[in-house]
Design a protein around this motif. Sequence first.
Motif, PDB file in Angstrom:
ATOM      1  N   ILE A   1      37.744  44.150  35.053  1.00 47.85           N
ATOM      2  CA  ILE A   1      38.894  44.769  35.734  1.00 47.85           C
ATOM      3  C   ILE A   1      40.211  44.296  35.104  1.00 47.85           C
ATOM      4  CG2 ILE A   1      40.155  44.875  37.906  1.00 47.85           C
ATOM      5  CD1 ILE A   1      37.347  44.539  39.292  1.00 47.85           C
ATOM      6  N   THR A   2      40.361  42.962  34.973  1.00 42.49           N
ATOM      7  CA  THR A   2      41.627  42.466  34.406  1.00 42.49           C
ATOM      8  C   THR A   2      41.764  42.904  32.945  1.00 42.49           C
ATOM      9  OG1 THR A   2      40.518  40.363  33.950  1.00 42.49           O
ATOM     10  CG2 THR A   2      41.855  40.472  35.925  1.00 42.49           C
ATOM     11  N   GLY A   3      40.636  42.950  32.237  1.00 42.20           N
ATOM     12  CA  GLY A   3      40.683  43.374  30.832  1.00 42.20           C
ATOM     13  C   GLY A   3      41.181  44.811  30.700  1.00 42.20           C
ATOM     14  N   ILE A   4      40.678  45.686  31.565  1.00 38.32           N
ATOM     15  CA  ILE A   4      41.127  47.084  31.523  1.00 38.32           C
ATOM     16  C   ILE A   4      42.624  47.161  31.818  1.00 38.32           C
ATOM     17  CG2 ILE A   4      40.984  49.283  32.745  1.00 38.32           C
ATOM     18  CD1 ILE A   4      37.937  48.705  33.015  1.00 38.32           C
ATOM     19  N   LEU A   5      43.069  46.384  32.812  1.00 37.92           N
ATOM     20  CA  LEU A   5      44.504  46.393  33.128  1.00 37.92           C
ATOM     21  C   LEU A   5      45.331  45.886  31.941  1.00 37.92           C
ATOM     22  CD1 LEU A   5      44.465  45.138  36.821  1.00 37.92           C
ATOM     23  CD2 LEU A   5      44.876  47.450  35.972  1.00 37.92           C
ATOM     24  N   LEU A   6      44.824  44.829  31.278  1.00 34.21           N
ATOM     25  CA  LEU A   6      45.570  44.288  30.135  1.00 34.21           C
ATOM     26  C   LEU A   6      45.683  45.308  29.008  1.00 34.21           C
ATOM     27  CD1 LEU A   6      44.161  40.654  29.940  1.00 34.21           C
ATOM     28  CD2 LEU A   6      46.452  41.346  30.622  1.00 34.21           C
ATOM     29  N   SER A   7      44.622  46.117  28.844  1.00 34.65           N
ATOM     30  CA  SER A   7      44.620  47.064  27.731  1.00 34.65           C
ATOM     31  C   SER A   7      45.692  48.141  27.906  1.00 34.65           C
ATOM     32  CB  SER A   7      43.247  47.709  27.575  1.00 34.65           C
ATOM     33  OG  SER A   7      43.057  48.693  28.579  1.00 34.65           O
ATOM     34  N   VAL A   8      46.257  48.245  29.103  1.00 37.13           N
ATOM     35  CA  VAL A   8      47.345  49.212  29.309  1.00 37.13           C
ATOM     36  C   VAL A   8      48.560  48.820  28.468  1.00 37.13           C
ATOM     37  CG1 VAL A   8      48.970  50.130  30.991  1.00 37.13           C
ATOM     38  CG2 VAL A   8      46.584  49.787  31.634  1.00 37.13           C
ATOM     39  N   TYR A   9      48.831  47.499  28.380  1.00 35.81           N
ATOM     40  CA  TYR A   9      50.051  47.053  27.696  1.00 35.81           C
ATOM     41  C   TYR A   9      49.790  46.404  26.343  1.00 35.81           C
ATOM     42  CZ  TYR A   9      52.470  47.917  32.058  1.00 35.81           C
ATOM     43  OH  TYR A   9      52.997  48.513  33.160  1.00 35.81           O
TER      44      TYR A   9
END
Lengths: 390, 219
Positions: free
Chosen positions: B49-57
């Motif tokens: 989950i956090t990895g997917i969010l990080l990939s946004v930026y």
Amino acid sequence: MKEEQKKAYKRKYEQAKRKGVKFWPDIIYKDLLVSFGIFILLVGLAAFVGVAVEPKADPSDASYVPRPEWYFLFLFEFLKFVPGKIEWIGTFVLPVLVILVLFALPFLDRNPLRHWKNRLTGISIMGVVVLGMVGLTVRSVLTTPKKEEAVASTIQEKYALGEDLYSVNCVECHGPDGEGGVIAGVEGLEGVDLKSISSRDEIYTRSDETLAAIIDYGQQDQGMPPFGLAYGGELKKSEIDALVMYMRYTWDDRVELPSDAASAGAIPELSAEEIPSYEVHISRLAKRYCISCHRPGKENNNYLMGSYQEMLTSGDNADHNLIPGDLDSYLILAINGQSILDENGEEIIQRMPPTKMMKEEYIHIFEVWVLNGMPETASDAEALTVQGQE
Amino acid sequence: MAQNVYDWLDERLGLQAIYDAILDREVPKVNWWFTLGSASLFLGLMQGITGILLSVYYVPTPDHAYDSITYIMTGVKFGWLILGIHHWGASLLILTAFIHMLRVFFYGAYKYPREVTWITGVMLLIGALGMGFTGYLLPWNQRSYWATTVGTEIAGSVPGIGNIILRILRGGTDLSALTLSRFFSLHIWIFPAILLAVVLTHLYLVIRLGISNIPDEDS
């Protein structure tokens, strides 16, 4: 495993299940509790420990001590014990072997018994391996050199670092204020006439990137040697940045240094009755005007000015350089523009600094300092002031 | 009403069957050490989950990687929390997975009939280490750059094919933009895809075979 052993195991497992619990809610409840605890721990770590800030990757900075993530440290440490020639045994054969053994464990271990008391060999081997891994990790943490000094982070620190670096690396050719002039006493560049690098013409037309690039690569055709680590110099990228920042804030009148940073590196003025000390005045003057040449590895009659002790005791003419109360001390004579001759009339010390004399008030600080017996600390100097008044 | 909706769904999805097969199972009574597997799963989900969010930026290029991380830490609301959880979660995941393996070893749970569960578990542990190794480079800071330089050098010391491995990992002789994009791709696509498949197998086997019991002295 033989069929009857399988059957025996299954029977035991069925018994255990009958005496057991339901997956939902008993097991799930425990799992959720632990996961929730871990979640709290994660948020706590993120909030209170955070993620360490590291400088950006700098491929030219080979001095960086590489460290893998902590869970690879044991391997990293282990490799130190493997001689270079058979390094591939440590880096390749052993890890592959360990992985293969792990994969094949259910087939290598034919013992049908499961309780640890009945599997002492296996348990001890695993115990030794795990203890070894923990031990190597601890050893690695203990033996890794402490993180090198953090690179200057605030403007003030960066500016001060830039000023120091400028004194050490640049002053001997470019002069303390970037004014240039005829170079004296620098091997290979003797007599070269340098134009100013602090004039508006120069500083207005060169961007920070350009300045950094010139310092990094040098300008070989004009005698400027490269200073970047990658090109044979001594400066890291972050140090070059600090140097550029110092030059920009000092010489470019379009930008103004924040006031707290400006006061940090300035040379304090001397009030009428005040006696200067090494700590407050002389060390800063020496840093700005002298240590560019008066440091190890330079041609300077072995006279070093990096510390109070060095200033008082080093050099070929240590007995004459600084004599308490004597304005004929060699240092005072030299900074007043006199060269020192030996009995045969040969010049042993030229005027100092060789390019351009210091400002009148700085020479005055040196003189008052020598007249009062060269106090080291501010409190020594203050004690002398009080005595003088009595 | 709720009952009606449930019945309607159950008739089509077989919810009751899933409940019976997965949740309403009898399992042996075990201790707290047995929670480490699910803890690893939870940490893995958090990493996802956090990895997917990080990939946004996050931007996987040498010019922008470092700045995009700085931006996540300072400019994005709760970016520090997401990155912090991802950073610490990685370490905790390795720790829980490793201790989980030691627990399985200690109780002899890798033996019949759970050999395949063990093998998939070893794959997961190695996969997690691979995720750690590739993820370490992504912030493109001094620490990650030089650790990866040394790490790939170690892989390159394999006799015979070492040089080829080194060039494949780095995408050339030196660490470069290619290395970063390769590691990025491994970290967010290739490893996660493989790991997801293996995790599902691992879980299927755990449910199918039941969690192991704590052995008594005469077994």
